[in-house]
Design a protein around this motif. Sequence first.
Motif, PDB file in Angstrom:
ATOM      1  N   GLY A  75       1.154  -1.092  -0.241  1.00  0.00           N
ATOM      2  CA  GLY A  75      -0.060  -0.181   0.153  1.00  0.00           C
ATOM      3  C   GLY A  75       0.504   1.032   0.102  1.00  0.00           C
ATOM      4  N   GLY A  76       2.402   1.083  -0.006  1.00  0.00           N
ATOM      5  CA  GLY A  76       2.906   1.837   0.479  1.00  0.00           C
ATOM      6  C   GLY A  76       3.378   3.025  -0.691  1.00  0.00           C
ATOM      7  N   SER A  77       3.896   4.017  -1.004  1.00  0.00           N
ATOM      8  CA  SER A  77       4.141   4.617  -2.668  1.00  0.00           C
ATOM      9  C   SER A  77       5.514   5.226  -2.724  1.00  0.00           C
ATOM     10  CB  SER A  77       3.194   5.690  -2.733  1.00  0.00           C
ATOM     11  OG  SER A  77       1.672   5.829  -2.329  1.00  0.00           O
ATOM     12  N   VAL A  78       5.889   4.891  -3.654  1.00  0.00           N
ATOM     13  CA  VAL A  78       7.222   5.366  -4.044  1.00  0.00           C
ATOM     14  C   VAL A  78       7.904   7.098  -3.799  1.00  0.00           C
ATOM     15  CG1 VAL A  78       9.187   5.693  -6.659  1.00  0.00           C
ATOM     16  CG2 VAL A  78       7.784   3.774  -6.158  1.00  0.00           C
ATOM     17  N   THR A  79       8.580   7.373  -3.649  1.00  0.00           N
ATOM     18  CA  THR A  79       8.788   8.765  -3.315  1.00  0.00           C
ATOM     19  C   THR A  79      10.587   8.667  -3.892  1.00  0.00           C
ATOM     20  OG1 THR A  79       9.854   8.155  -0.849  1.00  0.00           O
ATOM     21  CG2 THR A  79       7.444   8.790  -1.041  1.00  0.00           C
ATOM     22  N   ASN A  80      10.535   9.988  -3.474  1.00  0.00           N
ATOM     23  CA  ASN A  80      12.370  10.481  -4.408  1.00  0.00           C
ATOM     24  C   ASN A  80      13.282   9.972  -3.350  1.00  0.00           C
ATOM     25  OD1 ASN A  80      11.498  11.631  -6.262  1.00  0.00           O
ATOM     26  ND2 ASN A  80      11.289  13.793  -5.006  1.00  0.00           N
ATOM     27  N   ASP A  81      12.768   9.593  -1.983  1.00  0.00           N
ATOM     28  CA  ASP A  81      13.738   8.713  -1.218  1.00  0.00           C
ATOM     29  C   ASP A  81      13.536   7.249  -0.811  1.00  0.00           C
ATOM     30  OD1 ASP A  81      14.274  11.897   0.017  1.00  0.00           O
ATOM     31  OD2 ASP A  81      12.873  11.604   1.273  1.00  0.00           O
ATOM     32  N   ASN A  82      13.143   7.069  -1.744  1.00  0.00           N
ATOM     33  CA  ASN A  82      12.716   5.199  -1.550  1.00  0.00           C
ATOM     34  C   ASN A  82      13.296   4.759  -3.026  1.00  0.00           C
ATOM     35  OD1 ASN A  82      10.709   5.478  -2.974  1.00  0.00           O
ATOM     36  ND2 ASN A  82       8.805   4.954  -0.816  1.00  0.00           N
ATOM     37  N   VAL A  83      13.780   5.328  -3.890  1.00  0.00           N
ATOM     38  CA  VAL A  83      14.038   4.665  -5.135  1.00  0.00           C
ATOM     39  C   VAL A  83      15.601   5.564  -5.261  1.00  0.00           C
ATOM     40  CG1 VAL A  83      11.631   4.247  -5.527  1.00  0.00           C
ATOM     41  CG2 VAL A  83      12.551   6.118  -6.319  1.00  0.00           C
ATOM     42  N   THR A  84      15.559   4.596  -6.794  1.00  0.00           N
ATOM     43  CA  THR A  84      16.555   5.759  -6.926  1.00  0.00           C
ATOM     44  C   THR A  84      17.159   4.876  -8.520  1.00  0.00           C
ATOM     45  OG1 THR A  84      19.400   6.023  -6.980  1.00  0.00           O
ATOM     46  CG2 THR A  84      18.757   4.004  -6.481  1.00  0.00           C
ATOM     47  N   SER A  85      17.811   5.206  -8.796  1.00  0.00           N
ATOM     48  CA  SER A  85      17.904   4.743 -10.607  1.00  0.00           C
ATOM     49  C   SER A  85      19.666   4.001 -11.155  1.00  0.00           C
ATOM     50  CB  SER A  85      18.376   6.164 -12.052  1.00  0.00           C
ATOM     51  OG  SER A  85      19.253   6.901 -11.079  1.00  0.00           O
ATOM     52  N   VAL A  86      19.323   3.094 -11.462  1.00  0.00           N
ATOM     53  CA  VAL A  86      20.324   1.702 -12.141  1.00  0.00           C
ATOM     54  C   VAL A  86      20.235   1.247 -13.548  1.00  0.00           C
ATOM     55  CG1 VAL A  86      19.107  -0.196 -11.487  1.00  0.00           C
ATOM     56  CG2 VAL A  86      21.070   0.057 -11.084  1.00  0.00           C
ATOM     57  N   MET A  87      21.488   0.832 -13.856  1.00  0.00           N
ATOM     58  CA  MET A  87      21.166   0.474 -15.666  1.00  0.00           C
ATOM     59  C   MET A  87      21.183  -0.694 -15.494  1.00  0.00           C
ATOM     60  SD  MET A  87      21.163   3.133 -17.093  1.00  0.00           S
ATOM     61  CE  MET A  87      21.925   3.065 -18.668  1.00  0.00           C
ATOM     62  N   VAL A  88      20.656  -1.465 -16.227  1.00  0.00           N
ATOM     63  CA  VAL A  88      20.521  -2.867 -16.342  1.00  0.00           C
ATOM     64  C   VAL A  88      20.125  -3.139 -17.612  1.00  0.00           C
ATOM     65  CG1 VAL A  88      19.011  -3.072 -13.975  1.00  0.00           C
ATOM     66  CG2 VAL A  88      18.323  -3.001 -16.431  1.00  0.00           C
ATOM     67  N   ALA A  89      20.690  -4.299 -18.350  1.00  0.00           N
ATOM     68  CA  ALA A  89      20.071  -4.825 -19.436  1.00  0.00           C
ATOM     69  C   ALA A  89      19.354  -5.037 -20.160  1.00  0.00           C
ATOM     70  CB  ALA A  89      20.986  -5.926 -19.718  1.00  0.00           C
TER      71      ALA A  89
END
Length: 239
Positions: A75-89
């Motif tokens: 039930g939680g949401s994504v925020t700027n504090d709990n995610v980051t960007s990463v490169m994947v194939a």
Amino acid sequence: MKIQERTGAGQGRSAAPAQPSVGDRLPTPPRERKPALAALAVLLILVGALGATMLVLQAGDRIEVVKVTKEIPAGGSVTNDNVTSVMVAEDSSIHYVKWSLLDDLKKLKAVSTIPAGAVAVGEMFGDKVAASDGKTLVGLSLKAGQFPAGIKRGDTVAAYRVTEGGSGTGNSSASTSGSGNSLLVDKAVVADVPTASGDELVGSTNSSYTLAVDNDEAAALAQAAANNEVVLVLVPSNN
């Protein structure tokens, strides 16, 4: 005497080993060529060049996606504090959430708990949270004063049984003391909240909330809710 001396000197000279002249040295055998080793060296060079080319091509197929850095409850949401960007194939069989879609992702809810370190995929999110392993959804019909104003999906709340004098009935929303007070759920996730449309407004009488709780806590919470004995308290996210 002179003849003997000359003869002795001549004998001494003839006893010394004669040094061969430059022209008398034996010829050096020609070096043996090994075409197999040369072909192997060329093959290794080609393999190395091919491997480098493949790495460059794979790097060109990488995409920037969302990675969870802090656990997101059901039930939680994504925020700027709990995610980051990463490169994947890039892989068409995996529904990665691209970093460019972060703003759209923030509007959705985690359908179940997402652990830190997981790469976000589309199946992890939806409009509403669903029951998952170890979790049960419990619906509550609460009056004003039984819940903090402004709670939203993804918030963590604690649920208390509040009765007046331990009777177990009556209008318990105004009672904050008494022998019947007890903690029902220490941490429940708000899975759904009233919509701001029609007669069901946030803060109005009989506002409907849905909580995701552990299976062993669902029965007591549902019973207390049926008796109008539940009060919700917002739990700070850092706790």
